[in-house]
Design a protein around this motif. Structure first.
Motif, PDB file in Angstrom:
ATOM      1  N   ASP A   1       7.974  -1.764 -16.454  1.00  0.00           N
ATOM      2  CA  ASP A   1       8.505  -0.440 -16.772  1.00  0.00           C
ATOM      3  C   ASP A   1       9.340   0.086 -15.610  1.00  0.00           C
ATOM      4  OD1 ASP A   1       6.749   0.542 -14.807  1.00  0.00           O
ATOM      5  OD2 ASP A   1       5.165   0.846 -16.276  1.00  0.00           O
ATOM      6  N   GLU A   2      10.017   1.204 -15.865  1.00  0.00           N
ATOM      7  CA  GLU A   2      10.939   1.769 -14.885  1.00  0.00           C
ATOM      8  C   GLU A   2      10.203   2.149 -13.596  1.00  0.00           C
ATOM      9  OE1 GLU A   2      14.540   2.800 -13.341  1.00  0.00           O
ATOM     10  OE2 GLU A   2      14.121   1.809 -15.253  1.00  0.00           O
ATOM     11  N   PHE A   3       8.986   2.607 -13.732  1.00  0.00           N
ATOM     12  CA  PHE A   3       8.193   3.023 -12.573  1.00  0.00           C
ATOM     13  C   PHE A   3       7.942   1.831 -11.656  1.00  0.00           C
ATOM     14  CE2 PHE A   3       3.998   3.982 -10.603  1.00  0.00           C
ATOM     15  CZ  PHE A   3       4.387   5.087  -9.863  1.00  0.00           C
ATOM     16  N   PHE A   4       7.559   0.697 -12.251  1.00  0.00           N
ATOM     17  CA  PHE A   4       7.286  -0.495 -11.440  1.00  0.00           C
ATOM     18  C   PHE A   4       8.588  -1.061 -10.871  1.00  0.00           C
ATOM     19  CE2 PHE A   4       6.762  -5.046 -10.780  1.00  0.00           C
ATOM     20  CZ  PHE A   4       5.634  -5.070  -9.980  1.00  0.00           C
ATOM     21  N   ARG A   5       9.670  -0.993 -11.616  1.00  0.00           N
ATOM     22  CA  ARG A   5      10.938  -1.526 -11.136  1.00  0.00           C
ATOM     23  C   ARG A   5      11.390  -0.805  -9.865  1.00  0.00           C
ATOM     24  NH1 ARG A   5      12.553  -2.531 -16.643  1.00  0.00           N
ATOM     25  NH2 ARG A   5      13.466  -0.455 -16.797  1.00  0.00           N
ATOM     26  N   LYS A   6      11.143   0.468  -9.796  1.00  0.00           N
ATOM     27  CA  LYS A   6      11.496   1.218  -8.595  1.00  0.00           C
ATOM     28  C   LYS A   6      10.680   0.736  -7.400  1.00  0.00           C
ATOM     29  CE  LYS A   6      13.085   5.474 -10.818  1.00  0.00           C
ATOM     30  NZ  LYS A   6      12.830   6.933 -10.992  1.00  0.00           N
ATOM     31  N   LYS A   7       9.402   0.476  -7.629  1.00  0.00           N
ATOM     32  CA  LYS A   7       8.552  -0.040  -6.568  1.00  0.00           C
ATOM     33  C   LYS A   7       9.024  -1.438  -6.134  1.00  0.00           C
ATOM     34  CE  LYS A   7       4.427   2.459  -8.141  1.00  0.00           C
ATOM     35  NZ  LYS A   7       4.184   3.258  -6.929  1.00  0.00           N
ATOM     36  N   LEU A   8       9.372  -2.255  -7.130  1.00  0.00           N
ATOM     37  CA  LEU A   8       9.866  -3.604  -6.838  1.00  0.00           C
ATOM     38  C   LEU A   8      11.145  -3.545  -6.010  1.00  0.00           C
ATOM     39  CD1 LEU A   8       9.922  -6.681  -7.234  1.00  0.00           C
ATOM     40  CD2 LEU A   8      11.016  -6.306  -9.452  1.00  0.00           C
ATOM     41  N   THR A   9      12.055  -2.646  -6.373  1.00  0.00           N
ATOM     42  CA  THR A   9      13.306  -2.492  -5.631  1.00  0.00           C
ATOM     43  C   THR A   9      13.033  -2.084  -4.195  1.00  0.00           C
ATOM     44  OG1 THR A   9      14.494  -1.879  -7.645  1.00  0.00           O
ATOM     45  CG2 THR A   9      15.498  -1.255  -5.545  1.00  0.00           C
ATOM     46  N   SER A  10      12.055  -1.212  -4.003  1.00  0.00           N
ATOM     47  CA  SER A  10      11.710  -0.759  -2.659  1.00  0.00           C
ATOM     48  C   SER A  10      11.151  -1.902  -1.819  1.00  0.00           C
ATOM     49  CB  SER A  10      10.684   0.378  -2.744  1.00  0.00           C
ATOM     50  OG  SER A  10      10.276   0.768  -1.448  1.00  0.00           O
TER      51      SER A  10
ATOM     52  N   LYS B   1       0.829  -1.207   0.000  1.00  0.00           N
ATOM     53  CA  LYS B   1       0.000   0.000   0.000  1.00  0.00           C
ATOM     54  C   LYS B   1       0.861   1.254   0.000  1.00  0.00           C
ATOM     55  CE  LYS B   1      -4.014   2.006   2.333  1.00  0.00           C
ATOM     56  NZ  LYS B   1      -4.960   1.866   3.469  1.00  0.00           N
ATOM     57  N   LYS B   2       2.009   1.179   0.697  1.00  0.00           N
ATOM     58  CA  LYS B   2       2.922   2.333   0.718  1.00  0.00           C
ATOM     59  C   LYS B   2       3.480   2.631  -0.662  1.00  0.00           C
ATOM     60  CE  LYS B   2       4.446   2.212   5.518  1.00  0.00           C
ATOM     61  NZ  LYS B   2       5.601   2.171   6.443  1.00  0.00           N
ATOM     62  N   GLU B   3       3.520   1.609  -1.527  1.00  0.00           N
ATOM     63  CA  GLU B   3       3.981   1.795  -2.903  1.00  0.00           C
ATOM     64  C   GLU B   3       2.817   1.983  -3.867  1.00  0.00           C
ATOM     65  OE1 GLU B   3       7.133   2.077  -3.478  1.00  0.00           O
ATOM     66  OE2 GLU B   3       7.752   1.504  -1.445  1.00  0.00           O
ATOM     67  N   LYS B   4       1.616   2.161  -3.282  1.00  0.00           N
ATOM     68  CA  LYS B   4       0.393   2.334  -4.081  1.00  0.00           C
ATOM     69  C   LYS B   4       0.160   1.112  -4.980  1.00  0.00           C
ATOM     70  CE  LYS B   4       0.680   7.369  -3.965  1.00  0.00           C
ATOM     71  NZ  LYS B   4       0.734   8.632  -4.741  1.00  0.00           N
ATOM     72  N   LEU B   5       0.328  -0.058  -4.363  1.00  0.00           N
ATOM     73  CA  LEU B   5       0.110  -1.322  -5.064  1.00  0.00           C
ATOM     74  C   LEU B   5      -0.807  -2.202  -4.231  1.00  0.00           C
ATOM     75  CD1 LEU B   5       3.804  -2.168  -6.097  1.00  0.00           C
ATOM     76  CD2 LEU B   5       1.960  -1.557  -7.686  1.00  0.00           C
ATOM     77  N   THR B   6      -1.413  -3.177  -4.893  1.00  0.00           N
ATOM     78  CA  THR B   6      -2.154  -4.240  -4.222  1.00  0.00           C
ATOM     79  C   THR B   6      -1.456  -5.562  -4.543  1.00  0.00           C
ATOM     80  OG1 THR B   6      -3.588  -4.671  -6.119  1.00  0.00           O
ATOM     81  CG2 THR B   6      -4.313  -2.957  -4.543  1.00  0.00           C
ATOM     82  N   PRO B   7      -1.755  -6.616  -3.798  1.00  0.00           N
ATOM     83  CA  PRO B   7      -1.156  -7.912  -4.158  1.00  0.00           C
ATOM     84  C   PRO B   7      -1.421  -8.285  -5.610  1.00  0.00           C
ATOM     85  CG  PRO B   7      -2.135  -8.043  -1.979  1.00  0.00           C
ATOM     86  CD  PRO B   7      -2.516  -6.704  -2.531  1.00  0.00           C
ATOM     87  N   GLU B   8      -2.642  -7.997  -6.092  1.00  0.00           N
ATOM     88  CA  GLU B   8      -2.996  -8.358  -7.470  1.00  0.00           C
ATOM     89  C   GLU B   8      -2.194  -7.545  -8.485  1.00  0.00           C
ATOM     90  OE1 GLU B   8      -5.832  -9.761  -4.675  1.00  0.00           O
ATOM     91  OE2 GLU B   8      -5.175  -7.682  -5.034  1.00  0.00           O
ATOM     92  N   SER B   9      -2.087  -6.227  -8.264  1.00  0.00           N
ATOM     93  CA  SER B   9      -1.341  -5.399  -9.214  1.00  0.00           C
ATOM     94  C   SER B   9       0.156  -5.716  -9.154  1.00  0.00           C
ATOM     95  CB  SER B   9      -1.580  -3.921  -8.934  1.00  0.00           C
ATOM     96  OG  SER B   9      -1.064  -3.544  -7.662  1.00  0.00           O
ATOM     97  N   PHE B  10       0.635  -6.097  -7.963  1.00  0.00           N
ATOM     98  CA  PHE B  10       2.045  -6.469  -7.819  1.00  0.00           C
ATOM     99  C   PHE B  10       2.343  -7.729  -8.623  1.00  0.00           C
ATOM    100  CE2 PHE B  10       5.635  -8.163  -5.127  1.00  0.00           C
ATOM    101  CZ  PHE B  10       6.546  -7.166  -5.454  1.00  0.00           C
ATOM    102  N   ILE B  11       1.476  -8.719  -8.523  1.00  0.00           N
ATOM    103  CA  ILE B  11       1.649  -9.958  -9.286  1.00  0.00           C
ATOM    104  C   ILE B  11       1.568  -9.682 -10.777  1.00  0.00           C
ATOM    105  CG2 ILE B  11       0.524 -12.146  -9.861  1.00  0.00           C
ATOM    106  CD1 ILE B  11      -0.074 -12.518  -6.925  1.00  0.00           C
ATOM    107  N   THR B  12       0.619  -8.845 -11.172  1.00  0.00           N
ATOM    108  CA  THR B  12       0.471  -8.504 -12.594  1.00  0.00           C
ATOM    109  C   THR B  12       1.748  -7.858 -13.129  1.00  0.00           C
ATOM    110  OG1 THR B  12      -1.904  -8.219 -12.343  1.00  0.00           O
ATOM    111  CG2 THR B  12      -0.881  -7.206 -14.277  1.00  0.00           C
ATOM    112  N   GLY B  13       2.311  -6.936 -12.350  1.00  0.00           N
ATOM    113  CA  GLY B  13       3.539  -6.277 -12.772  1.00  0.00           C
ATOM    114  C   GLY B  13       4.705  -7.235 -12.885  1.00  0.00           C
ATOM    115  N   LEU B  14       4.800  -8.185 -11.952  1.00  0.00           N
ATOM    116  CA  LEU B  14       5.887  -9.172 -11.990  1.00  0.00           C
ATOM    117  C   LEU B  14       5.721 -10.136 -13.147  1.00  0.00           C
ATOM    118  CD1 LEU B  14       6.169  -9.924  -8.172  1.00  0.00           C
ATOM    119  CD2 LEU B  14       7.926  -8.876  -9.591  1.00  0.00           C
TER     120      LEU B  14
END
Length: 614
Positions: A525-534, A506-519
């Protein structure tokens, strides 16, 4: 008086000895030192009479101007030292190359009346015949008293020893990897051929013309000398293989040898070698082979670490890992959730049966159930599990382990079953839930490992044992956080699971579903990669916090297990360090961080030297 022979040692034999000592010192155990001393003692005592005979009968000689002067039975002191240093160097090379092998897995039951049994009978007889004929040829050469005398004396001296060693350890000599047999023979032999060539040309030692064939392997190297160094290295390696064959029999079959000393006597070693191969427990051997293959395939870090443990502790740890892997695979590879739940239920039943009949005394100690209860567990395993899983279950050392950690491990598998396509975060709702999950699937395993260490090396007080197991439990959670951080993409793509607490996402403005979708997108994209790194960074921060809290306890373990446990922990935590490194290497479609092979070895070697400073 001269220094030529001494300079041969200073220039050619001592530098390899120093290098091999430096490389092997962190791995060296009391058993290794015993093995080295044992082999050197045999080499010196068996060679002195033969070498003395050659010198007294003018087969070879040493000009007074090249040796210091002191002699033992007419043998220059430098020559006696050559027996020592050659054995030392070849032994260290063998130990270094054979360390990864779990020797128990190279034992083989020879069933009488079968084609396989007959094959091994003929292999043994062919080797015996070859060495017997070599001995016979040596006698013929010596009797002829001509140019083949020296060659004949080499055959007469070496062949009987080789015949005995082959008769005792032919299985291992054939089945061990070439790195444990051929390589430690070939490398020292080639090296000593070069040294001998230089020494003969300088006149450091001389072979009398009337007792040699005059044939040279290459200019300056008499064929007799080439054969001598080949056979002496064969003798050393054959002796080492026979020693390890005996140790493998002692450690693998408690039914034959319920208790074994840390340093077995020569008589016990021979007794182990004389156990008929037809009486070996082939199910136990096969289970160990399967367990090692699982360890090698599923965890390169723990496979490396396992080679630093010794004896029956190494066997028990390998079986424990295999049990955890088998249980995990049965559940993960089930065709649906219903089948996975059935496997969990069967594993629970097996654990219950294994510990049925146990009685807890008022002081908290547990008296184990009788053989009848174990028999019920065995029957259940045979009837309900695949062959490869069944054998691992049968070898699980439940008599050395508490029941509750195994039950907790199964509860951890149940947590995995709570993940569904409509519930991507499963039971992981908070950081505390993730700690609980890590404690169940990894903390329990680390705790069980500590129990095995304390069982095999007793003497730790009850209070200290509890503290060590608690620290091991926390270290297991640290390793699980590392595992989750590494496998974020794997879990998303293959299992559709998200172990990251929703509050973190939630602190990264993600949900479990959106996180899985991004992975699962493969190329985020670069925006998601930064969230993943965090997110990954937070997992690793928790892993390192638990690691720092617990790693000091490693130095309180029994001495024999400290360095190996350091290797196990540091090898796995190196994955976490790689994940923290910008641009870490990714392998496979799922994207795992990989520790290069050379770095795993370096990390392990450094961990063996002492506590890793940060």
């Amino acid at each position: 008086m001269g220094y030529d022979y001494a300079l041969v040692h200073l220039t050619y034999t001592l530098p390899p000895a120093a290098l091999l000592t430096l490389l092997y010192a962190p791995l060296c155990t009391k058993l290794d030192l015993y093995k080295i001393a044992f082999l050197i003692a045999i080499a010196v005592t068996s060679t002195i009479p033969w070498d003395s005979y050659l010198i007294r009968n003018n087969i070879w000689s040493y000009p007074p101007s090249v040796v210091l002067g002191p002699k033992i039975f007419d043998i220059p002191i430098e020559e006696v030292f050559f027996f020592v240093v050659q054995t030392f160097n070849t032994t260290l090379l063998y130990l270094l190359l054979s360390k990864p092998a779990l020797h128990s897995t190279y034992l083989l039951r020879e069933k009488k009346g079968t084609r396989e049994g007959q094959k091994w009978k003929y292999i043994k007889l062919m080797g015996q015949l070859a060495f017997a004929l070599t001995f016979k040829k040596g006698i013929d050469y010596v009797r002829a008293e001509g140019k083949h005398t020296y060659l004949g004396l080499i055959f007469v001296w070496a062949a009987p020893f080789l015949w005995v060693l082959w008769s005792l350890a032919y299985q291992f000599l054939v089945r061990l990897p070439f790195t444990s047999t051929l390589v430690p023979i070939v490398i020292p032999t080639l090296y000593l051929w070069v040294v001998d060539t230089l020494a003969l040309k300088r006149g450091t030692w001389v072979i009398e013309a009337g007792t040699k064939t005059g044939i040279a392997l290459w200019p300056g190297l008499e064929i007799e000398e080439a054969v001598f160094f080949l056979l002496t290295n064969c003798l050393i390696v054959f002796g080492l293989v026979a020693f390890d064959n005996a140790i493998a029999v002692l450690t693998t079959f408690p039914s034959h040898f319920p208790r074994i000393p840390a340093l077995p006597s020569p008589a016990l070693l021979v007794r182990a070698l004389l156990v008929p191969a037809s009486t070996y427990d082939d199910d136990r051997i096969l289970a160990l082979q399967q367990s090692v293959q699982r360890l090698k395939a599923k965890s390169r870090s723990f496979y490396l670490a396992s080679s630093t443990f010794q004896g029956r502790l190494r066997i028990d740890l390998t079986i424990l890992y295999s049990f955890c892997r088998v249980a995990d695979d049965l559940i993960d590879n089930a065709k649906d959730a219903a089948e996975a739940k059935q496997w969990v239920a069967k594993l629970k039943t097996f654990v219950d049966l294994s510990y049925a009949g146990d009685v807890t005394k008022p002081d908290g100690s547990v008296v184990r159930g009788d053989d009848k209860n174990q028999g019920q567990a065995t029957i259940f395993a045979v009837q309900n599990f695949p062959d490869d899983a069944m054998l691992t279950l049968l070898l699980l050392p439940t008599q050395k382990l508490d029941r509750e950690p195994l039950n907790e491990l199964l509860r951890g598998f149940e947590m995995d079953l709570a993940f569904t396509p409509s519930n991507a975060s499963g039971p992981i709702k908070t950081e505390a839930d993730l700690d609980t999950y890590g404690a169940r699937v990894a903390g329990t395993v680390a705790l069980l490992c500590i129990q095995l260490v304390l069982f095999h090396y007793p003497g730790t007080s009850e209070a200290k044992a509890k503290r060590l197991m608690a620290a091991g439990h926390d270290m297991g959670i640290a390793l699980q956080y590392t595992n989750i951080a590494r496998d974020l993409a794997v879990d998303a793509q293959e299992s559709k699971r998200c172990y990251v607490p929703p509050a973190w996402l939630k602190k990264e403005k993600l949900t479990p579903e959106s996180f899985i979708t991004g992975l699962k997108s493969g190329t985020p994209d670069e925006f998601f990669r930064k969230k993943l790194t965090s997110v990954r960074g937070r997992l690793l921060e928790r892993a390192f916090a638990l690691y720092e809290m617990s790693r000091g306890a490693i130095e309180e373990l029994p001495r024999e297990a400290r360095a190996p446990m350091r290797v196990a922990v540091e090898s796995y935590m190196q994955i976490a360090r790689e994940l923290r490194r910008p641009g870490f290497r990714v392998v496979g479609k799922a994207g795992r961080a990989s520790v290069p092979g050379w770095k795993r070895i370096w990390v392990g070697w450094r961990a063996l030297l002492g506590p890793v400073k940060r």
